[in-house]
Design a protein around this motif. Structure first.
Motif, PDB file in Angstrom:
ATOM      1  N   PRO A   1      -1.291  -6.564   1.137  1.00 40.22           N
ATOM      2  CA  PRO A   1      -2.143  -5.495   2.296  1.00 40.22           C
ATOM      3  C   PRO A   1      -1.551  -4.196   2.983  1.00 40.22           C
ATOM      4  CG  PRO A   1      -1.904  -7.941   2.305  1.00 40.22           C
ATOM      5  CD  PRO A   1      -1.275  -7.717   1.115  1.00 40.22           C
ATOM      6  N   GLU A   2      -1.951  -3.350   2.649  1.00 41.04           N
ATOM      7  CA  GLU A   2      -1.810  -1.956   3.620  1.00 41.04           C
ATOM      8  C   GLU A   2      -1.311  -2.234   4.639  1.00 41.04           C
ATOM      9  OE1 GLU A   2      -4.036   1.685   2.833  1.00 41.04           O
ATOM     10  OE2 GLU A   2      -5.312   0.850   1.580  1.00 41.04           O
ATOM     11  N   LYS A   3      -1.087  -2.709   5.071  1.00 39.03           N
ATOM     12  CA  LYS A   3      -0.517  -3.311   6.982  1.00 39.03           C
ATOM     13  C   LYS A   3       0.715  -3.294   7.072  1.00 39.03           C
ATOM     14  CE  LYS A   3      -3.010  -7.598   7.757  1.00 39.03           C
ATOM     15  NZ  LYS A   3      -3.747  -8.267   8.834  1.00 39.03           N
ATOM     16  N   TYR A   4       0.697  -4.101   5.777  1.00 38.69           N
ATOM     17  CA  TYR A   4       2.637  -4.258   5.387  1.00 38.69           C
ATOM     18  C   TYR A   4       3.558  -3.834   5.952  1.00 38.69           C
ATOM     19  CZ  TYR A   4       1.522  -8.786   3.257  1.00 38.69           C
ATOM     20  OH  TYR A   4       0.980 -10.353   3.375  1.00 38.69           O
ATOM     21  N   GLU A   5       4.668  -4.347   6.717  1.00 34.45           N
ATOM     22  CA  GLU A   5       5.767  -2.888   6.768  1.00 34.45           C
ATOM     23  C   GLU A   5       6.468  -3.820   5.808  1.00 34.45           C
ATOM     24  OE1 GLU A   5       5.352  -0.950   8.939  1.00 34.45           O
ATOM     25  OE2 GLU A   5       4.468  -1.027  10.220  1.00 34.45           O
ATOM     26  N   ASN A   6       8.252  -2.629   5.828  1.00 30.09           N
ATOM     27  CA  ASN A   6       8.742  -2.931   4.794  1.00 30.09           C
ATOM     28  C   ASN A   6       9.314  -4.715   4.849  1.00 30.09           C
ATOM     29  OD1 ASN A   6       8.957  -0.196   4.612  1.00 30.09           O
ATOM     30  ND2 ASN A   6      10.386   0.194   5.743  1.00 30.09           N
ATOM     31  N   PHE A   7       9.480  -5.597   6.527  1.00 34.33           N
ATOM     32  CA  PHE A   7       9.389  -6.433   6.312  1.00 34.33           C
ATOM     33  C   PHE A   7       8.788  -7.055   5.850  1.00 34.33           C
ATOM     34  CE2 PHE A   7       9.499 -10.792   8.737  1.00 34.33           C
ATOM     35  CZ  PHE A   7      10.931 -10.763   8.658  1.00 34.33           C
ATOM     36  N   ASP A   8       7.955  -6.926   6.073  1.00 31.85           N
ATOM     37  CA  ASP A   8       6.389  -8.167   5.035  1.00 31.85           C
ATOM     38  C   ASP A   8       6.572  -7.354   3.839  1.00 31.85           C
ATOM     39  OD1 ASP A   8       5.472  -8.984   7.944  1.00 31.85           O
ATOM     40  OD2 ASP A   8       4.407  -6.675   7.891  1.00 31.85           O
TER      41      ASP A   8
ATOM     42  N   GLU B   1       3.190   3.527  -4.248  1.00 27.81           N
ATOM     43  CA  GLU B   1       2.624   3.247  -5.519  1.00 27.81           C
ATOM     44  C   GLU B   1       2.907   1.381  -5.563  1.00 27.81           C
ATOM     45  OE1 GLU B   1       5.029   6.880  -8.018  1.00 27.81           O
ATOM     46  OE2 GLU B   1       6.218   5.089  -6.957  1.00 27.81           O
ATOM     47  N   LEU B   2       3.938   1.054  -5.438  1.00 26.38           N
ATOM     48  CA  LEU B   2       3.655  -0.287  -5.356  1.00 26.38           C
ATOM     49  C   LEU B   2       3.025  -1.447  -4.247  1.00 26.38           C
ATOM     50  CD1 LEU B   2       7.308  -1.175  -4.433  1.00 26.38           C
ATOM     51  CD2 LEU B   2       6.349  -1.598  -6.270  1.00 26.38           C
ATOM     52  N   GLN B   3       2.166  -0.598  -3.379  1.00 28.72           N
ATOM     53  CA  GLN B   3       1.475  -0.831  -2.345  1.00 28.72           C
ATOM     54  C   GLN B   3      -0.318  -0.857  -3.786  1.00 28.72           C
ATOM     55  OE1 GLN B   3      -2.028   0.408  -1.513  1.00 28.72           O
ATOM     56  NE2 GLN B   3      -2.521  -1.968  -0.477  1.00 28.72           N
TER      57      GLN B   3
END
Length: 322
Positions: A175-182, A167-169
């Motif tokens: 970017p969809e490629k973002y991991e949790n850290f990103d 939902e946040l994305q």
């Protein structure tokens, strides 16, 4: 140019617009906020809607050259709406025409396509209300969008709420490629810092759901700095209440001695329970920043104690000396 132009204090927008995917830059989003600000929600509308915004107003927050660039790009930007994040989507380009200073009229003229007007106008039972001037202070697109989301939930009296990462994305358009850290480093972390430093909104978040080790949902908690300070004051009260009477008196006596009060005022505080509680509230409030704008904290506390005494009918003999 309309010399009587006056931005409204608050913006009102349907929640489905708040939760839509908006591929705007932070500058485009500021102009977007001005557009929302000028929509009359009670006026009957048919056909396209054209709004006129004086460039001089926008230029208070955006350089003129940047306004012109944004005017050019706004006509290409898509808003993506869906229903409860199911497989129903609607893609719209809401602004088919944006004119910048046409015939040197000093205006930004924005046309909203007639079929898209309801997306901006129809508030229904649930809508997002936020202050335009506060929004315009924000520079990060993620801080801007989180301010809208937070305002929506505060309108529902919700200070705790959850969103899945999916939902946040969609809403924040990172970017969809973002991991949790990103997401923490590039999206929520910067938004968190800017909301607190510029608006005094403290937004905390933590994992609320995982699949294996992967975080898939976050819980947000929102407070203002003042609310946090009040909480600290209450905590100090609770801690003091747990002490025995003699220890309480010792601590309060020491606190009162740190203020340059006359003996009569000191004596009134130390011998009257109501004034004692008021003094502790004021002292702790100063400590935790509730009254940080006071240039004369001792005088402020003294006058507040006098006002409390007058309200309660308590006499203070300020001519009293040792």
């Amino acid at each position: 140019m309309d010399k009587k132009f006056q931005p409204r204090k608050n913006n009102y927008q349907p929640n489905r617009l708040t939760l839509a995917k908006q591929a705007y830059t932070s500058i485009e989003k500021k102009i977007f906020a001005f557009i929302v600000n000028q929509i009359n929600h009670t006026e009957q509308q048919s056909g396209n809607l054209t709004l006129e915004i004086p460039l001089v107003e926008v230029a208070k927050y955006v350089p003129y050259a940047k306004i012109q660039e944004a005017a050019q790009s706004l006509v290409k930007k898509v808003i993506e709406c869906n229903v409860d994040f199911k497989d129903e989507f609607r893609y719209v380009v809401p602004f088919p025409e944006v004119s910048y200073n046409l015939n040197r009229n000093g205006l930004l003229e924005v046309t909203i396509y007639d079929k898209v007007v309801p997306l901006f106008k129809e508030l229904g039972k649930e809508y997002t209300k936020y202050q335009l001037n506060l929004f315009l202070e924000l520079e990060s697109i993620y801080a801007q969008r989180m301010y809208e989301i937070i305002s929506m939930h505060l309108g529902r009296r919700e200070r705790v709420f959850t969103y899945s990462l999916k939902e946040l994305q969609h809403i924040l358009d990172f970017p969809e490629k973002y991991e949790n850290f990103d997401v923490k480093r590039f999206v929520l972390g910067p938004a968190q810092k800017e909301l607190e430093s510029k608006l005094g909104i403290v937004m905390d978040y933590s994992p609320s759901k995982k699949i294996g080790k992967k975080v898939v949902e976050l819980q947000f908690t929102v407070k203002t700095k003042k609310e946090i300070a009040y909480g600290l004051v209450e905590a100090d009260f609770d801690s003091l209440a747990e002490l025995d009477f003699h220890e309480q008196r010792r601590i309060v006596f020491k606190l009162v001695e740190e203020y340059n009060f006359n003996e009569g005022l000191k004596d009134a505080i130390l011998t009257n329970v109501a004034l004692l509680k008021k003094f502790i509230e004021l002292d702790r409030g100063l400590e935790h920043g509730l009254y940080s704008s006071q240039t004369n904290p001792v005088g402020y506390v003294a006058q507040s104690i006098r006002n409390e005494a007058t309200l309660l009918g308590i006499e203070i003999n300020e001519s009293k000396t040792n």
